[in-house]
Write an enzyme that holds these catalytic residues in place. Structure first.
Site, PDB file in Angstrom:
ATOM      1  N   LYS A 195       0.813  -1.029  -0.126  1.00 44.93           N
ATOM      2  CA  LYS A 195      -0.077   0.220   0.095  1.00 44.93           C
ATOM      3  C   LYS A 195       0.835   1.344  -0.177  1.00 44.93           C
ATOM      4  O   LYS A 195       1.567   1.555   0.996  1.00 44.93           O
ATOM      5  CB  LYS A 195      -0.983  -0.035   1.247  1.00 44.93           C
ATOM      6  CG  LYS A 195      -1.947   1.330   1.443  1.00 44.93           C
ATOM      7  CD  LYS A 195      -2.805   0.990   2.688  1.00 44.93           C
ATOM      8  CE  LYS A 195      -3.737   2.210   2.396  1.00 44.93           C
ATOM      9  NZ  LYS A 195      -4.680   2.299   3.778  1.00 44.93           N
ATOM     10  N   LYS A 248      -2.049  -1.911  -3.711  1.00 47.27           N
ATOM     11  CA  LYS A 248      -2.981  -0.449  -3.920  1.00 47.27           C
ATOM     12  C   LYS A 248      -2.020   0.686  -3.917  1.00 47.27           C
ATOM     13  O   LYS A 248      -1.021   0.673  -2.973  1.00 47.27           O
ATOM     14  CB  LYS A 248      -3.828  -0.320  -2.430  1.00 47.27           C
ATOM     15  CG  LYS A 248      -4.560   0.720  -2.413  1.00 47.27           C
ATOM     16  CD  LYS A 248      -5.483   0.698  -0.957  1.00 47.27           C
ATOM     17  CE  LYS A 248      -6.230   1.931  -0.721  1.00 47.27           C
ATOM     18  NZ  LYS A 248      -7.109   1.996   0.452  1.00 47.27           N
TER      19      LYS A 248
END
Length: 324
Positions: A195, A248
């Site tokens: 992330k 992500k």
């Protein structure tokens, strides 16, 4: 004329031919739809920066879930937006928390839907960070204790999958141990393994009311310039017991999706984040693009890069287009 070259166009001669040889196909089984649950009654608030995405209250959740199920989208990821917040994000792990209430309701009324519970504190903390603050920074290990409590409370409510998005070191180990000790050995962890500290998250923070009140998240989310670090992060999560690996954002990190796919034998989830959604919607509203064609191209690229599943705000749109 000597035909000493390849006739690649033979396999592109018609729509039926192209469909038959297509290497990657997008289906509703690939999709996980994010929803934002707020307190109150009869609330349907469109997020200004995300046309077509709404904050909805608990009394509207079941209708939304039945619509999704009818469209063929069978998985949702739940984000809670509480009225009250505090320094420790208590609303994330209390029995009557908004995600817990929504999970119980969905599993009672639409039990065939898979409920993925986002496990983080940022929506519930008064400061907007993903853990406990000491000396103007997030205390990694103290935050882990609260994240473990959150995961167990979500599992108790009936969540099918726990998805920790906090990026604390050791979070998979601590959550796995807590789930196992509580008797939830069969509940998988969908780890936000990779992330990045991305500018693509802005509209989400509007929807989830989770903008940090000071500083940023760069001490715990990853530097967008780094590639090898992603493999180190993913390797740690696999070793600690992760069952899925999320990358992500997705669109600007397809190289990372492919790297993770090539190196780890686990389902890979691409998160098609809010900023990626908002840009497409804005251009579509201006009439600058063919939204349907662009969305299919973009999400097919995520599958081509190696994603097995895609978390996307386009899930309902895609399902409707596929059903046309």
């Amino acid at each position: 004329m000597t035909n000493n070259f390849k006739r690649h166009r033979r396999l592109r001669s018609s729509a039926a031919m192209r469909s038959m040889v297509r290497e990657n196909k997008l289906t509703t089984d690939d999709l996980i739809y994010p929803i934002f649950i707020v307190e109150g009654e009869n609330v349907i608030n469109e997020v200004p920066s995300m046309p077509g995405v709404f904050q909805i209250s608990l009394d509207r959740v079941v209708d939304e879930m039945r619509e999704l199920n009818a469209l063929g989208v069978h998985a949702v990821i739940i984000f809670g937006v509480p009225n009250e917040k505090d320094e420790h994000g208590t609303g994330a792990f209390v029995n009557g928390g908004i995600v817990q209430k929504a999970t119980r309701l969905i599993k009672k009324e639409v039990p065939e839907l898979l409920v993925v519970a986002d496990t983080c504190l940022c929506e519930y903390t008064s400061h907007g960070h993903c853990g406990v603050i000491h000396n103007d920074d997030v205390d990694n290990d103290e935050s882990l204790t609260l994240l473990a409590k959150t995961a167990v409370s979500q599992a108790e409510a009936g969540a099918d999958i726990i998805a920790p998005s906090n990026m604390m070191d050791g979070y998979v180990t601590v959550i796995r141990q807590a789930l196992d000790e509580a008797g939830y050995t069969s509940i998988p962890i969908m780890a936000y393994a990779v992330k990045y500290a991305s500018s693509f998250y802005g509209p989400f923070r509007d929807a989830a009311d989770s903008t940090p009140q000071f500083g940023d998240r760069k001490t715990y989310q990853m530097d967008p310039a780094n590639r090898q670090e992603a493999l180190r992060e993913a390797a740690s999560d696999i070793e600690e017991g992760a069952d899925f690996l999320i990358v992500k954002p997705a669109m600007s990190y397809l190289d990372i999706v492919r790297d993770v796919k090539n190196n780890f034998n686990a389902p890979i989830v691409a998160y098609n984040v809010s900023g990626e959604y908002a840009m497409v919607k804005a251009a579509a509203l201006k009439g600058w693009i063919d939204e349907k064609e662009l969305v299919f191209e973009k999400l097919t690229a995520m599958k081509r890069a190696g994603a097995d599943l895609i978390i996307t705000y386009f899930a309902k749109d895609i399902a409707k287009w596929l059903n046309e």
